[in-house]
Design an enzyme around this catalytic site. Structure first.
Site, mmCIF file in Angstrom:
data_model
loop_
_atom_site.group_PDB
_atom_site.id
_atom_site.type_symbol
_atom_site.label_atom_id
_atom_site.label_comp_id
_atom_site.label_asym_id
_atom_site.label_seq_id
_atom_site.Cartn_x
_atom_site.Cartn_y
_atom_site.Cartn_z
ATOM 1 N N CYS A 10 -11.252 -2.267 -10.135
ATOM 2 C CA CYS A 10 -10.224 -1.876 -9.499
ATOM 3 C C CYS A 10 -10.112 -2.425 -8.014
ATOM 4 C CB CYS A 10 -10.027 -0.291 -9.460
ATOM 5 S SG CYS A 10 -11.475 0.598 -8.881
ATOM 6 N N ARG A 11 -9.870 -1.681 -6.974
ATOM 7 C CA ARG A 11 -10.188 -2.074 -5.652
ATOM 8 C C ARG A 11 -11.556 -1.851 -5.036
ATOM 9 N NH1 ARG A 11 -10.476 0.146 -0.713
ATOM 10 N NH2 ARG A 11 -9.889 2.294 -1.477
#
Length: 207
Positions: free
Chosen positions: A157-158
């Site tokens: 993800c981030r």
């Protein structure tokens, strides 16, 4: 006397059924951690649950008169979180059909800002409903093939938090027969990748 004899026979049958289940399961268990529920009936032992071994998850299910075991791979998952250098290699050879599948669980607006090469979009907000889809529905809605339950998968993800949540949903939640067994988290995720990754001239030309 007849009643006593019948009760004794029934008791022996129950003990035999339990012993049979123990004998059948013992070669598989070895030194494994076991999660197993069992119910002995008068004529047929039945059981359900899962047995986790070092490199496999064995699932026991009773169907009709037979109890069978399915071996699901866990060798990829056992390597633990993915680091940047390994992620570079994975992204070069990843494939949705034959090798490692990379799933980007950020939202679509984030993905549009950039993504790891060869990764496929599966936003965390859509994950729970997507996991309920059969392979045909999955491909129609998401645009790529649904991975096999023990296919090697990397999620990111981030920052690594949502991808950890995605991995937990895929491996721990829902019905046992629907869970995935071979997933790893790229713990540094997009923040780590965007800071360290330097595309080659060839890759820049391809863009």
């Amino acid at each position: 006397m007849f009643r006593r004899s019948l009760a004794s026979s029934s008791s022996s049958l129950l003990r035999s059924s339990s012993s049979l289940l123990s004998v059948v399961a013992r070669p598989l268990l070895m030194s494994s951690t076991v999660t197993l529920s069992a119910r002995a009936s008068l004529f047929q032992p039945t059981c359900s649950g899962s047995i986790r071994c070092k490199s496999s998850t064995y699932e026991l299910a009773s169907e009709g008169k037979s109890t069978h075991v399915k071996d699901l791979k866990r060798d990829w998952a056992e390597k633990g979180p993915v680091a940047f250098e390994e992620m570079k290699d994975i992204s070069k050879r990843a494939s949705s059909s034959t090798d490692v599948m990379i799933l980007d669980v950020r939202e679509l607006a984030e993905i549009q800002q950039g993504n790891i090469p060869s990764s496929l979009p599966l936003p965390l907000s859509l994950l729970e409903e997507s996991l309920k889809l059969d392979p045909q529905e999955w491909e129609e809605r998401l645009g790529f093939r649904k991975p096999g339950r023990d296919q090697p998968i990397v999620v990111y993800c981030r920052s690594g938090k949502r991808s950890q949540s995605a991995m937990d949903k895929m491996t721990l939640e829902g019905n046992v027969e629907d869970r995935f067994t071979n997933i790893r988290n790229y713990s540094g995720s997009w923040n780590d990748w965007s800071e360290k990754y330097k595309p080659t001239r060839e890759e820049e030309d391809d863009d």
